[in-house]
Write a protein that holds these residues in place. Structure first.
Motif, mmCIF file in Angstrom:
data_model
loop_
_atom_site.group_PDB
_atom_site.id
_atom_site.type_symbol
_atom_site.label_atom_id
_atom_site.label_comp_id
_atom_site.label_asym_id
_atom_site.label_seq_id
_atom_site.Cartn_x
_atom_site.Cartn_y
_atom_site.Cartn_z
ATOM 1 N N THR A 72 0.839 -1.198 0.000
ATOM 2 C CA THR A 72 0.000 0.000 0.000
ATOM 3 C C THR A 72 0.874 1.249 0.000
ATOM 4 N N ARG A 122 -7.497 2.295 -9.823
ATOM 5 C CA ARG A 122 -7.514 0.835 -9.967
ATOM 6 C C ARG A 122 -8.911 0.253 -10.127
ATOM 7 N N LYS A 157 -8.125 -7.586 -7.162
ATOM 8 C CA LYS A 157 -8.075 -6.161 -7.501
ATOM 9 C C LYS A 157 -6.606 -5.741 -7.565
ATOM 10 N N ARG A 206 -1.940 -9.511 -9.120
ATOM 11 C CA ARG A 206 -0.830 -8.879 -8.401
ATOM 12 C C ARG A 206 0.503 -9.567 -8.679
ATOM 13 N N VAL A 228 -3.667 -0.570 8.722
ATOM 14 C CA VAL A 228 -3.995 0.075 7.442
ATOM 15 C C VAL A 228 -5.337 0.809 7.548
ATOM 16 N N ARG A 234 -13.220 -3.997 -1.244
ATOM 17 C CA ARG A 234 -12.566 -5.287 -1.504
ATOM 18 C C ARG A 234 -11.081 -5.072 -1.843
ATOM 19 N N ALA A 235 -10.785 -3.999 -2.549
ATOM 20 C CA ALA A 235 -9.395 -3.745 -2.924
ATOM 21 C C ALA A 235 -8.538 -3.549 -1.676
ATOM 22 N N ILE A 236 -9.049 -2.786 -0.717
ATOM 23 C CA ILE A 236 -8.283 -2.587 0.526
ATOM 24 C C ILE A 236 -8.156 -3.926 1.264
ATOM 25 N N GLU A 295 -7.896 -6.785 0.012
ATOM 26 C CA GLU A 295 -6.805 -7.540 -0.634
ATOM 27 C C GLU A 295 -5.447 -6.958 -0.271
ATOM 28 N N ASP A 296 -5.348 -5.617 -0.251
ATOM 29 C CA ASP A 296 -4.080 -4.988 0.163
ATOM 30 C C ASP A 296 -3.679 -5.515 1.538
ATOM 31 N N GLU A 348 -2.380 -9.117 2.262
ATOM 32 C CA GLU A 348 -0.960 -9.356 1.971
ATOM 33 C C GLU A 348 -0.065 -9.049 3.167
ATOM 34 N N LEU A 349 -0.598 -8.314 4.131
ATOM 35 C CA LEU A 349 0.219 -7.900 5.275
ATOM 36 C C LEU A 349 0.079 -8.830 6.473
#
Lengths: 171, 296, 671
Positions: free
Chosen positions: A7, A32, B2, B44, C70, C123-125, C127-128, C131-132
C-alpha cells in the motif's frame, strides 16, 4: 514484477466522464477501479457480470465506443470521455427486446443467465458487422465467452434465428 | 482480484509520455491494450506504481507503407484493426495467420501490436511473427531519442526485451516479401483456442514456378525464453522442393535447439515433439499454398 | 393456449409439455436479473481471505498488527478468535470428530484452506491488507493418495477421528458368492474416475446484515443447499428464527456446488461482530482454491460374473472415494448410486464396498449427479470388457442384459424399484440419431487417415426426484425419511394468481415450472401467474433443488396447492348452485355444470364470494383464497431394511449416448 510495498501512499482519485447507454456520468474513481466495477458498484448497473476478473470468461463484455471489450481488463479511468453500451442498453426501448434478446428467449439460449450479458454483447457486434453469419462465424464471435449451462448450441441457434429475422419481437 | 494501487497518467502527446517515463523510470509502466498487463495486475503478479496510458496518442496508431520493402504498424494499432486491414493481409500475411490464434474478438479489440511485442510472452504469436520476418522495432525515449532494433535483437528473455526503462515502442516495420509464390502458415497447440501456445510453429516461403524454394523463414514459439527463428535451417530449404523429408529434417534439427519449460500442461519432451510435428506441418501447408499444383 | 405439444402424450394438457418461453429469461436478457452480488446495502464491508499455501501444516503464529494498521480495515479475524463461538459443521456421515470451521485453527489440512479473514471498506483494501498478514507455518506430513491414506502409518488428516477412513460399509444384496461360483466366467478390473469439477460462471457470494435492535441476520447468498438456513443458524448459535435467508436472488449457475455454508457462517459472524452489512464475494482464485466445486475422485475395483451366453449374473464393486480434507455431504455421493447400482441391467446380486477416504486434497462437494456418473462410467466400461472377452458385439451384449420394457416396475437387488423404462428403445433411438453405421464408416475413414478414432456407447440411468434415502443408509443416527417440498398459491381480490415457492430458482427456471403447473390446474395462462420466493422465516417446508427433483417435487407441490384451491372453489360453486361437487367441471377458470353448461359461475364472482361474501360460502369454510401443499417424495417415508435395502428416488430417467472421438496421434490432441 517488482515486489513493492502493498500500500503505497494512496494515489489521487480521478474524475471521469463516461457515457453509459446514452447517459453521461461524471464520477470520481480510484485509478484501480475496473470499468466493470465502475458500472456495477458506482453506477449500480448490475447487468454486466463479473466471472473471472482476469480476461478469461467474457461475462463482463460491454461495447466501448461500439466495440466489444472485456470490462474487467480496462480501468474506468481509461474509458474517460468514451461511450459504453451495456446489456441494459441493447433494447431499442424500455420494455422491448432487440431481435437478438428475443431470439435468446425463443431458443432457450440461456439457463442461469450469468454469461448472457456478455454473450449478447458479442453477438450484437457480430450481427452489426455480419448480418448473415454462418455457424463458424458465430462460434468465433462467442469464442471469448464461456457458458456453463447451455453447451453453446442453443446460443448458436438463437443468433441464426435472429439473423434470419424469424422472431417476432415481443418484448 | 483487484490491482494494487497505482497512479494513472494519460499524456496527450508522445513527448509527455516519454517525460513521464523519464521521471518515474522503473516505477512506471506503459499501458496500451492492457490485455496481458491488467490480468497480471489483478492477480498482483505485477504492481506498477504508475501507469502511463498511451492509448490516446494518434501518432502511435495506424498502418502505413514505409518504403517499398516495409509496412509500418503504429505500436498501439489494435490487433483487430490489423486483422481487418486488407493491404496488410496482402503484404504481410503472416500477421493475420498469427492473429488467428491470438485471444478473442474482445481481447483483439483492445490488444495492440506493440503491446504484444513488448510484453514478450515467449509463447505469444505476434512476437514469433515479428522475429520470423525480422521486423524493425522503433523505440523512442528522451535520453536516447529514436532508435531501431531488429526483432532478432529485441527479445531477450521471458517478458524482457531490448526496450529500455524510459523507452516507448512507437512502431513496427514489417518486411514485405515481393513477388509471386509467397505463402505462410502458422499453427499451434494450446489448452484452449485463444490461449498462449503450448507450442507454436510458423513459416513463410517463396517458391518459384517449378516449386523450388527461393526464400524461407521458419520459427517456433513457446519453446524457450523467447520465440526462436532458424535462418540457417530456412536457408537449407532454398534450392529444393519443400516435401515431407526436408521439412521433417529441418523440424527435427530445430527442436534440438530449443529449451522448452515444463508446466501442468506439457513437459519439455512433449513440447519438442509437438514443435517438430507443427513445424513440419506449417512447411508443407505453406508450400502447398504457394504452389498448390506442384506439391500435390 | 400454447403451441401444439411435441409429443402426443401431452395432448390432454394445456400448458405442460408444450413449448413455452421461460419467464426468468426476460430479466436475464435485459440485464435485470438480481444476483446475490447485485445486492449492495449501504455501508457494505468487504471480506478477503488469507489461505494456506501448504497441504498440511501447523500454524505457529499469526501476526495481524501490520494489517490492522492500514486505514480502512475493519477487522482481521483468526480461527482462534472465532471458532470457540461457533458450532462446527459436521459431516453427513457419523464422524463427529471430523469437525470443520470456516477458518483453520491450529493446523491446516489442504492448500487453499482459509486461515485469516480480513474485512475492509472496499474489496481492494481487503486484498491490500490480506498481503500484510504474517502467518508462520511448520509443514507436516501429508497424504494425497487414498489407497496410501488407508494403509497403517499414513499421516492422519484428522487424528481425533483415528483413521483416514471416514465411512466404510460393505453391502451384500443377494447371493453374490453363490452366483459368482455358478457363473462360467469372472472378470476383474480397475476403473479410475479422476476428480472433476463443475465451476459455475458466478463465484459464491454471500452478504449478511445484522441489526442489534431488531435482528434477525439477513442473508443473501447464491445458495443451492437443502436446510441451509437451519444449518447456518445452528452453527452461528442464534435461534433458528434469528436468521432470515432471502431466496429472491438469482443464482449464476450451481450444478450442486453452491453450498457456501463456511462462507455464510464467516460472514454472518462478521456482520454480527461489526454491526454492519458484510459481503464475501469470492474472486476466482478464492473460488478455485477453496474448492467447493470438486467432485468424486474414485478408484473402482469391479468383478463381474457372467455366463458364456452373455448373461451377467453378479457384480462385486469396491469404490474408494477420495473426499479430500473435510467432509460435507461428499461421502453420501457413494450413497446415491445404491439406487441404480446395476444400471439398466438385470444383474441379480451385488456386493458394494463403499469406502470414503480423507486426504490432504481440496475437499469435495456435492457435484451434479451426486456420484452417479462415476458409477455409470464403471458399469458401462465394464460391459465393453465383457463383450470383448466373449467376442460379442457390445450393443448386442447390452441388449441381452437390459431390463425389458414389460418387466417394469423392476426391483433391483439393492431394494429400489425402477418405476418404468424402455432401455432398448432409447438405445435404438440414440444409435439411429447418431447414424451408427455412418459413424462406423467415419471412424474407419479417420483411422485410414492416421487418426486414432473410436466410438463410445453407453446407457445410463439418472435417478430423479431426490429423497435423500441414502442418509439413514449411510448414517445410523440419521432417521431422515422425508424430503418434502411445498408451494403456496393465492388468488387476490382482483383474481390474479400468485404462487410462492420456498427457495431460490437457482438457475433452473423454477418460476416457469410453478406457473406452468398452477396454470395447468387452474386453466390460467402461466404468464399471468406471478411466482415469488419466500424468505426462510416466511418459509414453506423445502429441501431445495437437489437430486434432479424439482420438476417432480416442486411441480407436484404447485399442482397440489392449485388443486386444493380449485377444490375449494368447486365447493363454493356447489354450495351456491345447490348441486353435488362432482357435477361441476372446471373450464377456462370458470365453473360449469357438466349436464347443463348454461349454468356456470364465473371466475370473478367466485373470487368475490371467497374474499367478501362470507354469507355465500359453505359453513365452516375459511374465507380468502390461499392454499399450501406440502408434498412428500412419492418414495419417501421408509427406513432402510435390516439387510440394508432401500427404496431410493421415485423416477429413473434413462439415456443413451453414442460418441465418436478422435485424436491426432502426432499431437495427442483432439483435432
Amino acid at each position: 514484477m517488482t515486489q513493492g510495498p502493498a500500500t503505497p501512499a494512496a494515489p489521487a482519485h480521478a474524475t471521469v466522464a463516461i457515457t453509459v447507454n446514452g447517459r453521461l456520468h461524471h464520477r470520481t474513481v480510484e485509478p484501480r477501479t475496473t470499468l466493470v466495477d465502475f458500472l456495477r458498484e458506482t453506477l449500480g448497473l448490475t447487468g454486466s457480470h463479473v466471472g473471472c476478473e482476469h480476461d478469461v470468461c467474457g461475462a463482463c463484455a460491454v461495447l466501448l465506443d461500439g466495440d466489444p471489450v472485456r470490462a474487467c481488463c480496462i480501468f474506468a479511468v481509461q474509458a474517460d470521455g468514451m461511450s459504453v453500451t451495456t446489456v441494459e442498453g441493447l433494447a431499442p426501448e424500455r420494455g422491448e427486446f432487440s431481435a437478438l434478446q428475443d431470439a435468446f428467449c425463443e431458443a432457450h439460449a440461456l439457463q442461469c443467465g450469468y454469461c448472457t450479458p456478455g454473450m449478447l454483447i458479442a453477438c450484437h457486434d457480430l450481427l452489426a458487422r455480419n448480418p448473415n453469419p454462418d455457424e463458424e462465424a458465430i462460434r468465433e464471435a462467442i469464442g471469448g465467452n464461456l457458458c456453463r449451462c447451455t453447451g453453446y448450441q442453443q446460443i448458436v441457434d438463437a443468433v441464426e434465428l435472429a439473423a434470419a429475422g424469424k422472431v417476432a419481437v415481443h418484448g | 482480484m483487484k490491482a494494487a494501487p497505482f497512479a494513472y497518467m494519460h499524456p496527450e502527446s508522445l513527448e509527455q509520455a516519454l517525460e513521464a517515463l523519464t521521471q518515474h523510470g522503473a516505477d512506471a509502466k506503459l499501458i496500451a491494450g492492457g490485455q496481458s498487463l491488467v490480468p497480471m495486475m489483478a492477480i498482483r503478479l505485477t504492481r506498477p506504481a504508475c501507469l502511463v496510458d498511451v492509448n490516446r496518442l494518434p501518432e502511435l496508431r495506424g498502418i502505413t507503407a514505409a518504403g517499398p520493402q516495409h509496412l509500418r504498424t503504429g505500436a498501439t494499432t489494435r490487433q483487430r484493426d490489423l486483422q481487418e486491414h486488407l493491404e496488410l493481409a496482402r503484404l504481410v500475411p503472416l500477421i493475420g495467420a498469427a492473429l488467428h490464434w491470438v485471444g478473442h474478438v474482445q481481447t483483439r479489440n483492445r490488444g495492440t501490436v506493440g503491446g504484444s511485442l513488448v510484453h514478450a510472452d515467449p509463447a505469444a504469436e505476434l512476437p514469433l511473427a515479428a522475429l520470423l520476418l525480422n521486423a524493425r522495432i522503433h523505440l523512442r525515449s528522451q535520453a536516447m531519442g529514436e532508435r531501431t532494433v531488429q526483432a532478432s535483437d529485441f527479445f531477450i528473455s521471458p517478458m524482457f526485451t531490448a526496450t529500455g526503462e524510459t523507452e516507448c515502442v512507437t512502431a513496427i516495420e514489417w518486411p514485405v516479401w515481393d513477388g509471386p509464390g509467397i505463402a505462410c502458415a502458422f499453427e499451434e497447440t494450446a489448452t484452449r483456442q485463444g490461449d498462449f501456445a503450448i507450442a507454436a510453429a510458423a513459416c513463410q516461403l517463396q517458391l518459384d514456378a517449378a516449386g523450388i524454394c527461393r526464400r524461407a523463414a521458419v520459427g517456433l514459439g513457446g519453446m524457450a525464453g523467447t520465440p526462436l527463428a532458424f535462418p540457417d535451417l530456412a536457408g537449407k530449404l532454398v534450392g529444393q522442393r519443400v516435401t515431407r523429408a526436408p521439412a521433417r529434417d529441418i523440424a527435427e534439427v530445430a527442436v534440438r535447439r530449443t529449451d522448452p519449460g515444463s508446466d501442468l500442461h506439457a513437459d519439455p519432451e512433449y513440447r519438442r515433439h509437438l514443435a517438430a510435428v507443427l513445424l513440419t506441418r506449417v512447411l508443407l501447408r505453406a508450400a502447398a499454398t504457394a504452389a498448390p499444383a506442384l506439391v500435390a | 393456449m400454447a403451441d401444439a405439444p411435441r409429443d402426443p402424450a401431452y395432448v390432454a394438457f394445456r400448458y405442460v409439455g408444450r413449448k413455452h418461453r421461460a419467464v426468468e429469461h426476460r430479466r436475464f436478457v435485459t440485464g435485470q436479473g438480481r444476483y446475490a452480488a447485485d445486492i449492495q446495502p449501504l455501508g457494505l464491508l468487504h471480506v478477503a481471505v488469507v489461505a494456506s499455501p501448504h497441504a498440511s501444516a501447523r500454524i505457529l503464529s499469526i501476526d495481524t498488527s501490520a494489517a490492522l494498521a492500514v486505514p480502512g480495515v475493519q477487522a482481521v479475524l483468526t480461527g482462534e478468535e472465532m471458532n470457540p463461538n461457533l458450532e462446527p459443521m459436521l459431516p453427513g456421515v457419523d464422524a463427529p470428530k471430523v469437525k470443520r470451521y470456516p477458518l483453520a485453527q491450529g493446523v491446516v489440512r489442504y492448500a487453499g484452506e482459509w486461515v485469516v479473514a480480513v474485512v475492509a471498506e472496499t474489496r481492494a483494501i481487503a486484498e491490500d491488507v490480506s498481503e500484510l498478514v504474517e502467518i508462520e507455518y511448520e509443514q507436516l506430513p501429508h497424504v494425497m493418495d487414498p489407497e496410501r491414506a488407508i494403509e497403517p502409518g499414513a499421516p492422519l488428516v484428522h487424528p481425533a477421528h483415528g483413521s483416514n477412513v471416514i465411512f466404510r460399509r460393505v453391502f451384500t444384496w443377494g447371493p453374490v458368492a453363490q452366483d459368482c461360483a455358478a457363473a462360467d466366467h469372472q472378470l476383474s478390473y480397475r476403473v479410475r474416475w479422476g476428480r472433476s469439477s463443475t465451476v459455475p460462471m458466478e463465484t459464491f457470494v454471500v452478504t449478511c446484515d445484522w441489526n442489534d435492535a431488531t435482528g434477525p441476520l439477513d442473508v443473501w447468498a447464491s445458495i443451492q443447499m437443502p436446510k441451509y438456513p437451519d444449518l447456518l443458524a445452528r452453527c452461528l448459535r442464534p435461534s433458528g428464527n434469528a436468521v432470515r435467508v432471502h431466496f429472491d436472488v438469482d443464482v449464476g449457475g450451481s450444478y450442486g456446488v453452491k453450498r457456501g455454508l463456511k462462507h455464510s457462517i464467516l460472514v454472518g459472524y462478521l456482520a454480527r461482530m461489526l454491526g454492519r452489512p458484510v459481503r464475501f464475494l469470492e474472486d476466482r482464485i478464492e473460488n478455485m482454491r477453496g474448492g467447493d466445486m470438486q467432485g468424486p475422485d474414485r478408484i473402482f475395483d469391479v468383478t463381474l460374473a457372467f455366463d458364456t451366453d452373455s448373461t451377467v449374473r453378479s457384480m462385486r464393486m469396491r469404490a474408494v472415494d477420495d473426499i479430500g480434507a473435510y467432509s460435507g455431504r461428499a461421502p453420501l455421493q457413494l450413497g446415491k448410486p445404491v439406487g441404480a447400482v446395476v444400471g439398466p441391467y438385470r444383474i441379480k446380486s451385488v456386493e458394494y464396498d463403499a469406502v470414503s477416504v480423507m486426504t490432504n486434497k481440496t475437499p469435495q462437494e456435492a457435484v451434479r449427479g451426486f456420484g452417479q456418473s462415476p458409477t455409470n462410467y464403471a458399469l458401462e466400461t465394464r460391459m465393453d470388457r465383457v463383450a470383448r472377452f466373449l467376442g460379442l458385439d457390445r450393443v448386442e451384449l447390452r441388449r441381452r442384459n437390459m431390463i425389458r420394457k414389460h418387466e417394469f416396475p423392476y426391483l433391483i437387488p439393492s431394494g429400489t424399484t425402477y418405476d418404468s423404462g424402455d432401455y432398448e428403445a432409447v438405445l435404438d433411438k440414440a444409435l439411429a440419431a447418431a447414424g451408427h453405421q455412418d459413424l462406423l464408416r467415419e471412424r474407419d475413414a479417420l483411422r485410414r487417415k492416421g487418426m486414432l478414432a473410436g466410438i463410445g456407447i453407453s446407457t445410463c440411468l439418472e435417478p430423479s426426484g431426490g429423497n435423500s434415502a441414502f442418509e439413514p443408509l449411510f448414517n445410523p443416527k440419521n432417521l431422515t425419511t422425508t424430503w418434502m417440498d411445498s408451494c403456496l398459491v393465492r388468488v387476490d381480490l382482483n383474481g390474479a394468481i400468485t404462487a410462492i415457492m420456498a427457495t431460490s430458482t437457482s438457475d433452473q427456471a423454477h418460476e416457469t415450472l410453478v406457473s406452468t403447473c398452477v396454470g395447468e390446474v387452474l386453466h390460467r395462462d402461466p404468464d399471468s401467474i406471478r411466482v415469488i420466493h419466500a424468505d426462510s422465516l416466511g418459509a414453506l417446508p423445502s429441501n431445495s433443488l437437489v437430486g434432479s427433483r424439482m420438476a417432480i417435487m416442486l411441480g407436484g407441490a404447485a399442482a397440489g396447492a392449485a388443486r386444493k384451491l380449485r377444490d375449494k372453489l368447486i365447493r363454493i360453486v356447489a354450495h351456491n348452485m345447490e348441486v353435488p361437487e362432482d357435477s361441476i367441471e372446471w373450464e377456462g377458470g370458470d365453473a360449469v355444470l357438466r349436464d347443463d353448461p348454461t349454468r356456470r359461475l364465473g371466475r370473478d364472482l367466485l373470487v368475490e364470494i371467497a374474499h367478501r361474501r362470507y354469507h355465500q360460502m359453505p359453513e365452516g369454510m375459511e374465507p380468502g383464497l390461499q392454499e399450501k401443499f406440502v408434498w412428500e417424495v412419492p418414495t419417501g417415508g421408509m427406513m432402510p431394511t435390516a439387510d440394508s435395502k432401500v427404496q431410493m428416488y421415485p423416477c429413473y430417467s434413462f439415456e443413451s449416448h453414442v460418441v465418436l472421438a478422435s485424436i491426432d496421434p502426432e499431437t495427442a490432441r483432439s483435432p
